[in-house]
Scaffold this active site. Structure first.
Site, PDB file in Angstrom:
ATOM      1  N   HIS A 113      -5.622  -5.308   9.475  1.00 34.58           N
ATOM      2  CA  HIS A 113      -4.503  -6.259   9.472  1.00 34.58           C
ATOM      3  C   HIS A 113      -3.220  -5.542   9.832  1.00 34.58           C
ATOM      4  O   HIS A 113      -3.181  -4.310   9.933  1.00 34.58           O
ATOM      5  CB  HIS A 113      -4.376  -6.917   8.092  1.00 34.58           C
ATOM      6  CG  HIS A 113      -3.948  -5.959   7.003  1.00 34.58           C
ATOM      7  ND1 HIS A 113      -4.825  -5.090   6.395  1.00 34.58           N
ATOM      8  CD2 HIS A 113      -2.745  -5.717   6.435  1.00 34.58           C
ATOM      9  CE1 HIS A 113      -4.176  -4.374   5.487  1.00 34.58           C
ATOM     10  NE2 HIS A 113      -2.903  -4.720   5.497  1.00 34.58           N
ATOM     11  N   GLU A 117       4.875  -0.584   5.414  1.00 37.20           N
ATOM     12  CA  GLU A 117       4.107  -0.477   4.170  1.00 37.20           C
ATOM     13  C   GLU A 117       4.112   0.969   3.686  1.00 37.20           C
ATOM     14  O   GLU A 117       3.692   1.874   4.400  1.00 37.20           O
ATOM     15  CB  GLU A 117       2.671  -0.952   4.427  1.00 37.20           C
ATOM     16  CG  GLU A 117       1.719  -0.740   3.259  1.00 37.20           C
ATOM     17  CD  GLU A 117       0.337  -1.344   3.540  1.00 37.20           C
ATOM     18  OE1 GLU A 117       0.261  -2.426   4.142  1.00 37.20           O
ATOM     19  OE2 GLU A 117      -0.670  -0.703   3.175  1.00 37.20           O
ATOM     20  N   HIS A 139       1.383  -6.151   9.393  1.00 38.79           N
ATOM     21  CA  HIS A 139       2.466  -6.918   8.776  1.00 38.79           C
ATOM     22  C   HIS A 139       3.586  -7.078   9.788  1.00 38.79           C
ATOM     23  O   HIS A 139       4.084  -6.088  10.332  1.00 38.79           O
ATOM     24  CB  HIS A 139       2.983  -6.208   7.531  1.00 38.79           C
ATOM     25  CG  HIS A 139       1.895  -5.850   6.562  1.00 38.79           C
ATOM     26  ND1 HIS A 139       1.249  -6.789   5.794  1.00 38.79           N
ATOM     27  CD2 HIS A 139       1.290  -4.670   6.292  1.00 38.79           C
ATOM     28  CE1 HIS A 139       0.312  -6.198   5.070  1.00 38.79           C
ATOM     29  NE2 HIS A 139       0.309  -4.911   5.355  1.00 38.79           N
ATOM     30  N   ARG A 166     -10.176  -3.537   2.426  1.00 37.13           N
ATOM     31  CA  ARG A 166      -9.036  -4.421   2.738  1.00 37.13           C
ATOM     32  C   ARG A 166      -9.009  -4.442   4.247  1.00 37.13           C
ATOM     33  O   ARG A 166      -8.715  -3.459   4.894  1.00 37.13           O
ATOM     34  CB  ARG A 166      -7.757  -3.847   2.134  1.00 37.13           C
ATOM     35  CG  ARG A 166      -6.466  -4.562   2.537  1.00 37.13           C
ATOM     36  CD  ARG A 166      -6.364  -5.955   1.960  1.00 37.13           C
ATOM     37  NE  ARG A 166      -5.152  -6.613   2.490  1.00 37.13           N
ATOM     38  CZ  ARG A 166      -5.159  -7.389   3.584  1.00 37.13           C
ATOM     39  NH1 ARG A 166      -6.290  -7.619   4.242  1.00 37.13           N
ATOM     40  NH2 ARG A 166      -4.041  -7.926   4.005  1.00 37.13           N
ATOM     41  N   GLU A 214       1.691 -10.981   0.988  1.00 35.54           N
ATOM     42  CA  GLU A 214       0.312 -10.720   1.403  1.00 35.54           C
ATOM     43  C   GLU A 214      -0.279 -11.959   2.060  1.00 35.54           C
ATOM     44  O   GLU A 214      -1.266 -11.885   2.782  1.00 35.54           O
ATOM     45  CB  GLU A 214      -0.541 -10.314   0.200  1.00 35.54           C
ATOM     46  CG  GLU A 214      -0.463  -8.836  -0.140  1.00 35.54           C
ATOM     47  CD  GLU A 214      -1.091  -7.940   0.913  1.00 35.54           C
ATOM     48  OE1 GLU A 214      -2.270  -8.123   1.220  1.00 35.54           O
ATOM     49  OE2 GLU A 214      -0.396  -7.057   1.439  1.00 35.54           O
ATOM     50  N   HIS A 216      -3.882  -1.575  10.434  1.00 35.23           N
ATOM     51  CA  HIS A 216      -4.466  -0.648   9.465  1.00 35.23           C
ATOM     52  C   HIS A 216      -5.517  -1.317   8.598  1.00 35.23           C
ATOM     53  O   HIS A 216      -5.627  -2.545   8.563  1.00 35.23           O
ATOM     54  CB  HIS A 216      -3.368  -0.012   8.600  1.00 35.23           C
ATOM     55  CG  HIS A 216      -2.516  -1.016   7.865  1.00 35.23           C
ATOM     56  ND1 HIS A 216      -1.421  -1.622   8.440  1.00 35.23           N
ATOM     57  CD2 HIS A 216      -2.598  -1.511   6.604  1.00 35.23           C
ATOM     58  CE1 HIS A 216      -0.865  -2.439   7.564  1.00 35.23           C
ATOM     59  NE2 HIS A 216      -1.558  -2.404   6.440  1.00 35.23           N
TER      60      HIS A 216
HETATM   61 MN    MN Z   1      -1.217  -3.645   4.708  1.00 35.34          MN
END
Ligand code: MN
Ligand code: MN
Length: 377
Positions: free
Chosen positions: A93, A100, A95, A90, A162, A139
């Site tokens: 990125h 999170e 947020h 993943r 997301e 992260h």
């Molecule tokens: Mn995340």
């Protein structure tokens, strides 16, 4: 099977009180739906996340999301169930609008995270582990083991999505090459074959193990680690209920969220209580539960929750949860405050004198003396 809709009960409480909620909890009751909702004004407090449509779905990885769009009552918290194929990443990125908090359900993964002081951490996670990334920290998550890694992500805003995260490939792919050349001090051609659009999930090889004993100064970890072994915590024992709670007190980085594992034995009750300072978001891993949310003004709503379901309790609303199945209920619970606060109805009553309670309920004092004895006081 739509457990929540089938089981929803919402209605006014008459002089008889919570008549619907007084039904004896049993597996048989779980099979026979109570009367349908009597008012449309009460929101649904349950959502079938496991049955929700796939969101991102690529390279053997997938996600399913529950935010205010899918689950309108959940304004305070949102959640994403995500699975990564071994080696898949993943991507890097952040947020913009939420912290999170995550719980690893199965498999293993590795996170990297950077904070505004340029401290960075790389840590491995297994089932029962929790991570917390403050809002805006960069992260990534990579599955490390020989199996898919499935984890639950919970965010302290119901408006999280997301689809509105900030991904590194998206930004670099939409930055002119001459700007990148200046930023990195490298030829613009270096970036010619970088992805033009957001990568989101990237397939890749399983990374090598972390060095068991990193050389001094090889890691510049911040003062607070981002990992907490929640399942390894000794639980708080209540009658028929076990709670493992991780707040800022146990996990200092987690300043805006508290998480918990809640286990309820068959037939047992997670007793009547409320949280003065936080909304509650629940994800049911196994078992069958029935939750009633008391909304004041004579209103309450009852929902049934099975594996894959999300339950939600707005801040300050009274609630209780019964195990109505034959198996243990296991649930992951999150709150949008780093401080855990709870007031239980029975403790509250026990802190008041029988005389006061007799006046409150127009009952003889002896009733409350007896209740106190039953509660072991
Ligand atoms: Mn995340
Ligand atoms: Mn609660």
């Amino acid at each position: 099977m739509d457990v929540s809709r089938r089981g929803i009960v919402a209605g006014a409480l008459g002089a008889g009180g919570l008549t619907l909620a007084q039904a004896t909890p049993s597996p048989a009751n779980a099979q026979s739906p109570p009367p349908a909702a009597t008012t449309g004004a009460i929101p649904n407090f349950a959502f079938n996340l496991g049955g929700a449509p796939l969101g991102k779905n690529k390279a053997g990885c997938w996600s399913r999301e529950a935010n205010v769009t899918e689950f309108p009552v959940s304004t305070g918290l949102a959640g994403v169930l995500m699975s990564l194929a071994p080696g898949a990443l993943r991507e890097l990125h952040w947020h913009a609008n939420a912290a999170e908090w995550a719980y690893v359900i199965s498999g293993h993964c590795r996170i990297t995270v950077i904070d505004p002081q340029f401290n960075s951490e790389t840590s491995d996670f297994g089932p029962g582990d929790v991570w917390y990334f403050p809002r805006g920290f960069g992260h990534s998550i990579q599955a490390t083991g020989g199996q898919d890694c499935v984890f639950l992500l919970i965010f302290d805003s119901g408006y999280f999505s997301e689809y509105s995260t900030f991904s590194i490939s998206d930004w670099i792919g939409h930055t002119p090459p001459d700007v990148l050349a200046k930023a990195f001090g490298a030829p613009a051609a270096t970036f010619a074959n970088f992805p033009k659009d957001e990568v989101y999930f990237a397939p890749g090889p399983v990374p090598p193990p972390l060095p068991p004993d990193p050389a001094a100064a090889s890691l510049s970890m911040g003062p607070f680690p981002h990992r907490y072994h929640l399942l390894a915590q000794k639980p708080k024992e209540l009658p028929g209920v076990q709670l493992r709670i991780v707040s800022e007190k146990e996990f200092p980085i987690s300043s805006t969220m508290t998480g918990a594992l809640m286990d309820i034995s068959p037939g047992a009750l997670r007793t009547l209580h409320w949280h003065p300072n936080a909304d509650e978001w629940q994800y049911y891993l196994s078992g069958h539960a029935r939750m009633t949310v008391f909304l004041s003004q004579g209103k309450a709503s009852t929902v049934e929750l099975g594996p894959g379901y999300v339950g939600y309790v707005p801040r300050g609303c009274g609630h209780y949860i019964e195990n109505i199945g034959n198996d243990e209920v296991h649930a992951v619970v999150a709150f949008n405050s780093g401080e855990y606060q709870e007031i239980s109805l029975t403790e509250w009553m026990a802190s008041n004198s029988p005389q006061l309670l007799a006046t409150n309920f127009s009952q003889p004092e002896s009733v409350f003396v007896q209740l106190a004895k039953s509660a072991g006081r």
